[in-house]
Design an enzyme around this catalytic site. Sequence first.
Site, PDB file in Angstrom:
ATOM      1  NE  ARG A 278      -1.769 -26.441  -9.771  1.00 19.90           N
ATOM      2  CZ  ARG A 278      -0.694 -27.037 -10.262  1.00 19.90           C
ATOM      3  NH1 ARG A 278      -0.650 -27.368 -11.543  1.00 19.90           N
ATOM      4  NH2 ARG A 278       0.339 -27.307  -9.491  1.00 19.90           N
ATOM      5  CD  GLU A 373      -3.575  10.935  -5.631  1.00 20.51           C
ATOM      6  OE1 GLU A 373      -4.565  11.411  -5.061  1.00 20.51           O
ATOM      7  OE2 GLU A 373      -3.536  10.684  -6.857  1.00 20.51           O
ATOM      8  CD  GLU A 377       1.893   3.805   7.555  1.00 22.25           C
ATOM      9  OE1 GLU A 377       1.929   2.571   7.733  1.00 22.25           O
ATOM     10  OE2 GLU A 377       1.999   4.331   6.422  1.00 22.25           O
TER      11      GLU A 377
END
Length: 389
Positions: A278, A373, A377
Amino acid sequence: MSSSVLENSTVSFAKNENQVMIADMIRKFGKEHIHPKLMEWDESQEFPIDVFKKLGELGLMGVLVPTEYGGSGFSYTEYVTAITELGSICGSIALSMAAHNSLCTGHILAFGNEEQKKKYLPKLATAEWIGAWGLTEANTGSDAMRMQCVAKQDGDYWVINGTKNWITHGISGNVAVVLARTGELLDSNGITAFIVERTTPGFRGGKKENKLGMRASETAELIFENCRIHKSQILGNVGDGFKQAMKVLDGGRISIAALSLGIAKGALDASVKYAKERQQFGQPIANFQGISFKLADMATEYEAAELLTLNAAHLKNSGQKVTTAGAMAKYYASEVCVKAATEAVQIFGGYGYTKDFPVEKFYRDSKLCTIGEGTSEIQKLVIARELLK
């Protein structure tokens, strides 16, 4: 604190011959069988069963299954490589492959008797059958001991009633390992694991979820209405199910860490390539410090996440407890995955927000890794509890 590979200086994380072979095989497979229809599946939410049949022919649907049961007989180290490479191509395909291997197949491998292993593992390892695993319910995600799916004994049979939600392959799976309450609410010895075949009367798939990402990985309900299961279909002993599930998830978290690595790898590789190509202000955007520093952070965090994941895999291979190591790997790698995918979109700018470039999909797919799964937290809760024992 769990064991660390740092205590054993003989351990090397250099890729072995099998890992190199698997990675090369998956890259070739991806170009031929996944890339051409990747976005088509994503848009339509099609679960491409034929792809998984082909993965079965390559031995990738029974990576950890011993050769005597028709599997590849590899270790968690090779398994991490397989999921990572698949994840760098398509998170959905890698997620379904991981769920099939770690959860359904893994549960039967770990806790099935010899008769059960001989009956189911050859079918699962070759992808003749697709596997599902049912723990989660609508109102019991992390709080699994409050499950409302109940199994009551009736002579030599158990009758299951209830529903399971957010189940990978809930509609297309040929067999499911299902956790149902057989005792009192909140009793960790009151949950039992059953092997339930799709053709069993009273068992069917329900609503298919319309998801943000991982859209080619089927997620649906399991519905049980007076579903009669013979006692021979119980995994282990009555009441062992919850403890079995926690051990299955310890290993499953390594697979989600590997999936996270794959998505992060895909996002990083695409970003490096794009940043070199880019042009802005007369030069590649890779020359600008604002971009190059993003790439440096992404690469460093990926390496750290990979080491945590390989550490957990090594401990699993050597039969050591992986509760803390697996939780750390899953927690850190999934957060790195989301960050890497977010930065990739930023590096691509406006193009990153379109479906013409790959990072938009990595961005959508990545978030599941911090949820599935066990949320981030819950991982922190697991780590903290182990630390404070």
